[in-house]
Design an enzyme around this catalytic site. Structure first.
Site, PDB file in Angstrom:
ATOM      1  CG  ASP A  53      -1.803  -1.229   1.282  1.00 52.84           C
ATOM      2  OD1 ASP A  53      -2.306  -1.656   0.231  1.00 52.84           O
ATOM      3  OD2 ASP A  53      -1.936  -1.784   2.389  1.00 52.84           O
TER       4      ASP A  53
ATOM      5  CG  HIS B  96      -1.834  -1.722  -7.571  1.00 46.17           C
ATOM      6  ND1 HIS B  96      -0.830  -1.507  -6.674  1.00 46.17           N
ATOM      7  CD2 HIS B  96      -1.439  -2.751  -8.333  1.00 46.17           C
ATOM      8  CE1 HIS B  96       0.132  -2.376  -6.899  1.00 46.17           C
ATOM      9  NE2 HIS B  96      -0.214  -3.150  -7.891  1.00 46.17           N
TER      10      HIS B  96
HETATM   11  P1  GDP Z   1      -0.367   0.161  -3.784  1.00 50.92           P
HETATM   12  O1  GDP Z   1      -0.958  -1.176  -3.521  1.00 50.92           O
HETATM   13  O2  GDP Z   1       1.071   0.233  -3.409  1.00 50.92           O
HETATM   14  O3  GDP Z   1      -0.622   0.643  -5.161  1.00 50.92           O
HETATM   15  O4  GDP Z   1      -1.084   1.198  -2.802  1.00 50.92           O
HETATM   16  P2  GDP Z   1      -2.646   1.502  -2.608  1.00 50.92           P
HETATM   17  O5  GDP Z   1      -3.235   1.839  -3.896  1.00 50.92           O
HETATM   18  O6  GDP Z   1      -3.302   0.484  -1.774  1.00 50.92           O
HETATM   19  O7  GDP Z   1      -2.551   2.747  -1.630  1.00 50.92           O
HETATM   20  C1  GDP Z   1      -2.199   3.963  -2.018  1.00 50.92           C
HETATM   21  C2  GDP Z   1      -3.365   4.896  -1.779  1.00 50.92           C
HETATM   22  O8  GDP Z   1      -2.854   6.181  -1.674  1.00 50.92           O
HETATM   23  C3  GDP Z   1      -4.339   4.961  -2.935  1.00 50.92           C
HETATM   24  O9  GDP Z   1      -5.613   5.306  -2.447  1.00 50.92           O
HETATM   25  C4  GDP Z   1      -3.771   6.064  -3.815  1.00 50.92           C
HETATM   26  O10 GDP Z   1      -4.745   6.713  -4.605  1.00 50.92           O
HETATM   27  C5  GDP Z   1      -3.253   6.989  -2.761  1.00 50.92           C
HETATM   28  N1  GDP Z   1      -2.061   7.718  -3.127  1.00 50.92           N
HETATM   29  C6  GDP Z   1      -0.973   7.325  -3.844  1.00 50.92           C
HETATM   30  N2  GDP Z   1      -0.041   8.299  -3.851  1.00 50.92           N
HETATM   31  C7  GDP Z   1      -0.555   9.320  -3.110  1.00 50.92           C
HETATM   32  C8  GDP Z   1      -0.059  10.593  -2.719  1.00 50.92           C
HETATM   33  O11 GDP Z   1       1.042  10.999  -3.023  1.00 50.92           O
HETATM   34  N3  GDP Z   1      -0.889  11.344  -1.924  1.00 50.92           N
HETATM   35  C9  GDP Z   1      -2.117  10.933  -1.511  1.00 50.92           C
HETATM   36  N4  GDP Z   1      -2.841  11.734  -0.742  1.00 50.92           N
HETATM   37  N5  GDP Z   1      -2.599   9.732  -1.851  1.00 50.92           N
HETATM   38  C10 GDP Z   1      -1.830   8.943  -2.633  1.00 50.92           C
END
Ligand code: GDP
Length: 425
Positions: free
Chosen positions: A12, A40
């Site tokens: 995440d 994701h």
């Molecule tokens: P992944 O499995 O590594 O892709 O991560 P996730 O998608 O589960 O978690 C990342 C969350 O943070 C998602 O809801 C993204 O839209 C959000 N996100 C990613 N980068 C950023 C950021 O720089 N700022 C904010 N506020 N949210 C982010």
């Protein structure tokens, strides 16, 4: 050129966003491990999507999305996910599935659920997607490869043989209904017809693509600390989460992976059980959880509230090292703008001795965090596009983390959107 995008923490970290962003310049995006157990979250012009099995490149018309041999392939799930995109107006993506990928069987999902029930309070906090039973069977050599769907006689014989074993467990260990081999065989024939249009010799396809100089992304799921070898065993996932495994799970030479973009989160979050040294609780955790990510830190697959913590430099440095990070993307920095000061865990106190090295799980259980506090920047940094424009305290936080990691932070993400990124030279 092959580039891996992987997580340094517990998952995440925002890999989906970074992959979606970098996929713009890529010809091919590959999932090489895991299954539909993690998600994701991606936000783009088509809307907000939670992808579980498809690679994050599926939104671009020019990319080929590949499910590599290392993935736990849930066939109906994959087809539903493709449909969920096209239903929202995303053009039908070009998808290839490795003929060597193994199939998530309906009983894997059942066994996952039954085993969690059996373990009760001692469970691993599985997402019940069948991942652990799937990989156990793969390595016990009783899994089913996609290629095996295409020989009915061999398939039927194997279904009968495997059901015999599974039914003993179902009856005597779990006290649950047995599997009907005839029914299972029919289901697999349905799976075969569903997957047929996508099946491909992926390794050979990639061999040619590399020769032609195509841009290739390997998209990792979860993070370093969930790796079965180098993570917090046994509170890990069942397939390797490391960039190195990209070579195996996609079928390419290891030396072709030139860039290992390791995604590090500006604070910590984790799902499932296991030691989490810089974990915070109560109101402090609730506030960070509510403000975190995009709309709060809740699991993309399960909706479970994530466990929250301050940035852990010990775990993240180890996470980067074990990935072989060549660069770091630091994400969700914007979330921290509300804090007066930011604790950073810079050491673990284990039995009165402070270490900066990430220990094995037994030692980790005893570790207490040693914090350094950095001043907060107390403003909203979303919308900023150059590093110099960030408040000084914010840059200090980034540079402190960079020093702790010992790897260059080349990208700072300050919002969930594709364009919310600051490149650093
Ligand atoms: P992944 O499995 O590594 O892709 O991560 P996730 O998608 O589960 O978690 C990342 C969350 O943070 C998602 O809801 C993204 O839209 C959000 N996100 C990613 N980068 C950023 C950021 O720089 N700022 C904010 N506020 N949210 C982010």
């Amino acid at each position: 050129m092959v580039r891996a995008i992987v997580g340094a923490n517990w998952g995440d970290e925002g890999k989906g966003k970074i992959t979606d962003m970098l996929a713009k310049e890529s010809d091919i995006v590959i999932r090489f491990q895991g299954g539909s157990n993690a998600g994701h979250t991606i936000i783009n012009n088509y809307g907000k999507f939670a992808l579980h099995l498809l690679p994050s490149g599926v939104f671009y018309g020019h990319t080929t999305s590949i499910i590599g041999n290392g993935v736990a392939l849930n066939i109906p799930y994959l087809l539903d996910e493709i449909k969920s995109l096209t239903d929202k107006g995303v053009p039908a993506p070009k998808i290839l599935v490795s003929d060597r990928a193994q199939i998530m069987m309906p009983y894997h999902v059942l066994f996952d659920t039954y085993e969690e029930e059996r373990l009760g309070g001692k469970s691993f906090g599985s997402t019940k997607s069948g991942i652990a039973p799937f990989y156990s069977d793969k390595y016990a050599k009783i899994g089913f490869q996609v290629s095996e769907l295409f020989d009915e006689a061999v398939l039927e014989e194997k279904v009968n043989r495997v059901c015999e074993m599974k039914n003993i467990l179902l009856e005597h260990l779990y006290h649950k209904p047995a599997i009907d081999p005839k029914e299972l065989f029919q289901t697999l024939l349905e799976y075969r017809d569903m997957i047929r249009p996508y099946v491909c010799d992926v390794s050979s396809f990639l061999h040619d693509a590399i020769k032609e100089g195509k841009n290739i992304l390997l998209e990792g799921q979860l993070g370093s600390l969930k790796d079965p070898d180098h993570g917090i065993y046994p509170m890990v996932t069942s397939s390797s989460t490391l960039a190195a495994y990209g070579a195996i799970g996609a079928g390419i030479p290891p030396y072709e992976i030139k860039n290992i973009t390791t995604v590090v989160k500006a604070y910590s979050s984790a799902v499932g059980a296991g030691a989490f040294v810089s974990e915070i609780f109560g109101q402090e955790a609730d506030e960070l959880r509510r403000r975190g990510g995009d709309g709060g830190e809740f699991g993309a697959t399960t909706g479970r509230p994530r466990r929250m913590g301050w940035f852990d430099a010990v775990a993240s440095r180890y996470g980067c090292r074990i990935q072989g990070a060549t660069e770091v993307a630091l994400t969700v920095l914007d979330v921290l703008g509300y804090l007066d000061e930011l604790p950073v865990c810079v050491g673990y106190d284990i039995d009165g001795k402070v270490t900066k090295d990430f220990p094995t799980t037994v030692e980790l259980e005893k570790a207490k965090p040693v914090y350094t506090k950095l001043p907060g920047w107390k403003c909203d940094i979303r919308g900023i596009r150059t590093y110099e424009e960030l408040p000084k305290e914010c840059r200090d936080y980034v540079e402190f983390i960079e020093k702790e990691l010992g790897v260059k932070i080349t990208m700072v993400s300050n919002g969930p959107g594709r364009d919310e990124i600051i490149y650093r030279k």
